[in-house]
Design an enzyme around this catalytic site. Structure first.
Site, PDB file in Angstrom:
ATOM      1  N   GLU A 259      -6.304   5.317  13.359  1.00 23.72           N
ATOM      2  CA  GLU A 259      -7.084   4.421  13.992  1.00 23.72           C
ATOM      3  C   GLU A 259      -7.786   4.970  15.258  1.00 23.72           C
ATOM      4  O   GLU A 259      -8.688   4.580  15.850  1.00 23.72           O
ATOM      5  CB  GLU A 259      -6.518   3.231  14.630  1.00 23.72           C
ATOM      6  CG  GLU A 259      -5.439   3.339  15.491  1.00 23.72           C
ATOM      7  CD  GLU A 259      -4.108   3.748  15.322  1.00 23.72           C
ATOM      8  OE1 GLU A 259      -3.240   3.437  16.099  1.00 23.72           O
ATOM      9  OE2 GLU A 259      -3.813   4.080  13.705  1.00 23.72           O
TER      10      GLU A 259
ATOM     11  N   TYR B 112      -1.445   5.069  10.210  1.00 24.44           N
ATOM     12  CA  TYR B 112      -1.662   4.225  11.300  1.00 24.44           C
ATOM     13  C   TYR B 112      -0.546   3.867  12.236  1.00 24.44           C
ATOM     14  O   TYR B 112       0.787   3.872  11.921  1.00 24.44           O
ATOM     15  CB  TYR B 112      -2.198   2.741  10.892  1.00 24.44           C
ATOM     16  CG  TYR B 112      -3.350   2.536  10.271  1.00 24.44           C
ATOM     17  CD1 TYR B 112      -4.534   2.934  10.768  1.00 24.44           C
ATOM     18  CD2 TYR B 112      -3.436   2.485   8.518  1.00 24.44           C
ATOM     19  CE1 TYR B 112      -5.933   2.912  10.104  1.00 24.44           C
ATOM     20  CE2 TYR B 112      -4.715   2.171   8.197  1.00 24.44           C
ATOM     21  CZ  TYR B 112      -5.901   2.549   8.758  1.00 24.44           C
ATOM     22  OH  TYR B 112      -6.999   2.438   8.049  1.00 24.44           O
TER      23      TYR B 112
ATOM     24  N   ALA C 123      -0.561  -8.952  10.491  1.00 23.16           N
ATOM     25  CA  ALA C 123      -0.772  -7.631  11.128  1.00 23.16           C
ATOM     26  C   ALA C 123      -1.076  -6.663  10.415  1.00 23.16           C
ATOM     27  O   ALA C 123      -1.674  -5.385  10.432  1.00 23.16           O
ATOM     28  CB  ALA C 123       0.734  -7.450  11.907  1.00 23.16           C
ATOM     29  N   ASN C 124      -1.004  -6.969   8.961  1.00 23.62           N
ATOM     30  CA  ASN C 124      -1.358  -5.900   7.953  1.00 23.62           C
ATOM     31  C   ASN C 124      -2.105  -6.403   6.962  1.00 23.62           C
ATOM     32  O   ASN C 124      -2.026  -6.598   5.787  1.00 23.62           O
ATOM     33  CB  ASN C 124      -0.258  -5.260   7.259  1.00 23.62           C
ATOM     34  CG  ASN C 124       0.726  -6.226   6.532  1.00 23.62           C
ATOM     35  OD1 ASN C 124       0.959  -7.187   6.845  1.00 23.62           O
ATOM     36  ND2 ASN C 124       1.498  -5.699   5.483  1.00 23.62           N
TER      37      ASN C 124
ATOM     38  N   ASP D  30      -3.461  -6.251  15.366  1.00 25.87           N
ATOM     39  CA  ASP D  30      -2.513  -5.009  15.271  1.00 25.87           C
ATOM     40  C   ASP D  30      -2.958  -4.267  16.840  1.00 25.87           C
ATOM     41  O   ASP D  30      -1.744  -3.290  17.119  1.00 25.87           O
ATOM     42  CB  ASP D  30      -3.483  -3.770  14.298  1.00 25.87           C
ATOM     43  CG  ASP D  30      -2.751  -4.017  12.906  1.00 25.87           C
ATOM     44  OD1 ASP D  30      -1.554  -4.373  12.696  1.00 25.87           O
ATOM     45  OD2 ASP D  30      -3.490  -3.731  12.127  1.00 25.87           O
TER      46      ASP D  30
ATOM     47  N   SER E  54     -11.010  -1.944   8.403  1.00 32.19           N
ATOM     48  CA  SER E  54     -11.783  -2.918   8.889  1.00 32.19           C
ATOM     49  C   SER E  54     -12.576  -3.671   8.056  1.00 32.19           C
ATOM     50  O   SER E  54     -12.749  -4.934   8.118  1.00 32.19           O
ATOM     51  CB  SER E  54     -12.452  -2.195  10.195  1.00 32.19           C
ATOM     52  OG  SER E  54     -11.773  -1.703  11.156  1.00 32.19           O
TER      53      SER E  54
ATOM     54  N   ASP F  69     -21.463 -10.352  20.662  1.00 34.76           N
ATOM     55  CA  ASP F  69     -21.182  -8.946  20.975  1.00 34.76           C
ATOM     56  C   ASP F  69     -21.934  -8.757  22.456  1.00 34.76           C
ATOM     57  O   ASP F  69     -22.527  -9.520  22.608  1.00 34.76           O
ATOM     58  CB  ASP F  69     -21.680  -8.091  19.987  1.00 34.76           C
ATOM     59  CG  ASP F  69     -21.073  -6.493  19.953  1.00 34.76           C
ATOM     60  OD1 ASP F  69     -20.155  -6.503  19.260  1.00 34.76           O
ATOM     61  OD2 ASP F  69     -21.271  -5.715  20.650  1.00 34.76           O
TER      62      ASP F  69
ATOM     63  N   HIS G   1      -1.129   2.128  16.174  1.00 30.70           N
ATOM     64  CA  HIS G   1      -1.302   0.989  16.826  1.00 30.70           C
ATOM     65  C   HIS G   1      -0.360   0.884  18.088  1.00 30.70           C
ATOM     66  O   HIS G   1       0.406  -0.189  18.189  1.00 30.70           O
ATOM     67  CB  HIS G   1      -1.590  -0.226  16.090  1.00 30.70           C
ATOM     68  CG  HIS G   1      -2.719  -0.424  15.107  1.00 30.70           C
ATOM     69  ND1 HIS G   1      -3.969  -0.248  15.433  1.00 30.70           N
ATOM     70  CD2 HIS G   1      -2.575  -0.300  13.682  1.00 30.70           C
ATOM     71  CE1 HIS G   1      -4.633  -0.420  14.313  1.00 30.70           C
ATOM     72  NE2 HIS G   1      -3.827  -0.299  13.257  1.00 30.70           N
TER      73      HIS G   1
ATOM     74  N   ALA H  12      -7.755  -8.654  15.420  1.00 27.25           N
ATOM     75  CA  ALA H  12      -7.193  -7.535  16.361  1.00 27.25           C
ATOM     76  C   ALA H  12      -5.807  -7.825  16.539  1.00 27.25           C
ATOM     77  O   ALA H  12      -5.269  -7.092  17.719  1.00 27.25           O
ATOM     78  CB  ALA H  12      -7.980  -7.851  17.646  1.00 27.25           C
TER      79      ALA H  12
ATOM     80  N   LYS I 266       1.373   2.130   7.109  1.00 25.17           N
ATOM     81  CA  LYS I 266       1.660   1.513   8.429  1.00 25.17           C
ATOM     82  C   LYS I 266       2.556   1.956   9.371  1.00 25.17           C
ATOM     83  O   LYS I 266       3.176   3.472   9.124  1.00 25.17           O
ATOM     84  CB  LYS I 266       2.268   0.057   8.083  1.00 25.17           C
ATOM     85  CG  LYS I 266       1.322  -1.020   7.227  1.00 25.17           C
ATOM     86  CD  LYS I 266       0.369  -1.162   8.259  1.00 25.17           C
ATOM     87  CE  LYS I 266       0.268  -2.106   9.820  1.00 25.17           C
ATOM     88  NZ  LYS I 266      -0.554  -2.282  10.484  1.00 25.17           N
TER      89      LYS I 266
ATOM     90  N   SER J 294     -22.158 -11.954  24.444  1.00 27.40           N
ATOM     91  CA  SER J 294     -20.793 -12.430  24.714  1.00 27.40           C
ATOM     92  C   SER J 294     -20.412 -12.436  26.394  1.00 27.40           C
ATOM     93  O   SER J 294     -20.525 -11.649  26.811  1.00 27.40           O
ATOM     94  CB  SER J 294     -19.756 -11.578  24.018  1.00 27.40           C
ATOM     95  OG  SER J 294     -18.565 -12.253  24.321  1.00 27.40           O
TER      96      SER J 294
ATOM     97  N   VAL K 193     -12.508  -8.311  17.832  1.00 21.27           N
ATOM     98  CA  VAL K 193     -12.992  -7.073  19.063  1.00 21.27           C
ATOM     99  C   VAL K 193     -12.030  -6.133  18.855  1.00 21.27           C
ATOM    100  O   VAL K 193     -10.868  -6.026  18.196  1.00 21.27           O
ATOM    101  CB  VAL K 193     -12.572  -7.804  20.412  1.00 21.27           C
ATOM    102  CG1 VAL K 193     -13.762  -9.021  20.504  1.00 21.27           C
ATOM    103  CG2 VAL K 193     -11.210  -8.342  20.461  1.00 21.27           C
TER     104      VAL K 193
ATOM    105  N   ARG L  60       0.893  -1.136  -0.097  1.00 15.76           N
ATOM    106  CA  ARG L  60      -0.100  -0.035   0.001  1.00 15.76           C
ATOM    107  C   ARG L  60       0.909   1.059   0.016  1.00 15.76           C
ATOM    108  O   ARG L  60       2.176   1.190   0.212  1.00 15.76           O
ATOM    109  CB  ARG L  60      -0.789  -0.050   1.102  1.00 15.76           C
ATOM    110  CG  ARG L  60      -1.941  -1.060   1.083  1.00 15.76           C
ATOM    111  CD  ARG L  60      -2.987  -1.165   2.412  1.00 15.76           C
ATOM    112  NE  ARG L  60      -1.982  -1.810   3.448  1.00 15.76           N
ATOM    113  CZ  ARG L  60      -2.554  -1.801   4.704  1.00 15.76           C
ATOM    114  NH1 ARG L  60      -3.794  -1.394   4.888  1.00 15.76           N
ATOM    115  NH2 ARG L  60      -1.884  -2.371   5.644  1.00 15.76           N
TER     116      ARG L  60
END
Length: 372
Positions: free
Chosen positions: A118, A94, A299-300, A270, A134, A198, A96, A268, A75, A220, A239, A15
């Site tokens: 994010e 991003y 992770a990506n 990341d 997402s 959820d 994280h 999740a 990233k 959940s 999540v 990207r």
């Protein structure tokens, strides 16, 4: 403002921070853009495309970081990139940070202004710059999970959609947000037996209306997670606690009870992942096996469909980039509380509470750091 776009250097990351149409928009607003050579070549965007849009091509990442007033990436910066950042320079990408103490430390030491896609918000309480990725990751999770379920990939040999006379695979999605919803759309489209977990009853009602009975929903709890996960063929961890580390909802004890060859896709990752056994992988080696369960923890993930992801991301990030360039970062952040929520690090101070809490930094509110 002089805006710089380096080539992404994370494993199998193709990207790019700005596409030519975004460059042209910035140039139209009176800004200069420099782009590292071959930054978009991996997705079929070439140097001549950037030149035609008004950008200048430079030969090294060092020149991008040295000259740019704002660096636009996809990233999180890798350690050598963090060390090229300087005091007062804006980084828009991003980040994280919560599960990444090394990056946080380097950004704090750099003195830069780090704005994380994010954690930028919108008037509806959503995360508009995270949403497109997402969506991509949610849809990819089913595609990747279905492939990993094949026997030749180490899976239990289940076809998610089944065939006449044979039951479809069971998919359990933990989290009914953007990524979880898009995962469900793909899984339903493939004919799987799908359940979404959820903790928000209003969201479960929305999902029930959206899917009109084609997806089961469940509130959940620890008990319900275990009950559904141990019988699943494919589990998707979707999540999200904005800016904070993901909760470890799937324990090793639960994994031990799952079918051998079942697949767990951790969207999740990341934010540290939502299973005790999760650790980040790459597109080069996307899976590993723990307790007999195939883990896909790339992770990506959206980097696997880099062209689609890049254009989707630019649609979301361009307004913020224009605001930061047009007004300067201080006025842009002062004028827009939602963009201000993206400020994670400012001149050596951690300005996002969840990151400060998770990593043990003193929290300085963005308004205080900016002198508002």
């Amino acid at each position: 403002m002089l805006v710089g776009v380096p080539k992404e250097i994370k494993n199998n990351e193709f990207r790019v921070g700005l596409v030519p149409s975004s460059v042209r928009e910035l140039v139209h607003h009176g800004h200069q853009v420099i782009v590292e050579t071959q930054a978009g070549a991996g997705i079929g965007i070439f140097d001549e495309d950037y030149v035609a849009a008004g950008a200048e091509i430079v030969s090294t990442p060092a020149e991008v970081f040295e000259r740019a007033e704002m660096v636009v990436k996809v990233k999180e910066p890798q350690p050598n990139e963090c060390k090229m950042l300087r005091p007062g320079q804006v980084l828009y990408t991003y980040l994280h940070l919560a599960p990444d103490p090394e990056q946080t430390k380097l950004l704090v030491e750099s003195g830069c202004i780090a704005i994380a896609y994010e954690t930028v918000t919108d008037a509806n309480g959503g995360l508009p710059l995270l949403a497109p990725m997402s969506e991509v990751a949610g849809r990819m999770s089913i595609q990747a999970g279905a492939h990993a379920l094949e026997k030749s990939q180490g899976g239990r040999g289940v076809l998610l959609g089944g065939v006449p006379g044979v039951q479809p695979g069971k998919v359990v999605i933990i989290g009914g947000g953007v990524s979880g919803t898009h995962a469900a759309k793909m899984a339903v489209g493939m004919g799987a037996d799908v359940t979404i977990l959820d903790r928000s009853l209003p969201r479960l009602r929305q999902l029930d209306d959206i899917f009109r009975g084609t997806v089961a929903t469940a509130y959940s709890t620890v008990d319900k997670v275990e009950e559904l996960v141990v019988n699943a063929d494919l589990v998707v961890g979707a999540v999200l606690i904005p800016g904070a580390a993901a909760p470890k909802l799937i324990t090793r004890d639960i994994l031990k009870k799952m079918h051998d060859g079942a697949v767990f896709v951790d969207i999740a990752i990341d934010q540290g992942g939502c299973a005790e056994t999760s650790h980040a992988t790459t597109h080069a080696e996307p899976t590993f096996v723990e307790e007999g369960v195939v883990h896909y923890c790339v992770a990506n993930m959206p980097g696997g469909v880099a062209r689609t992801s890049t254009f989707a991301l630019n649609n979301a990030t361009l307004p913020g980039a224009l605001a930061l360039a047009d007004k300067g970062y201080r006025k842009a952040l002062a004028d827009d509380v939602h963009l201000r929520n993206g400020l994670n690090v400012h001149e050596g101070k951690v300005t996002y509470k969840a990151v400060a809490d998770d990593l043990g930094y003193d929290y300085v509110p963005a308004e205080e750091a900016l002198g508002l």
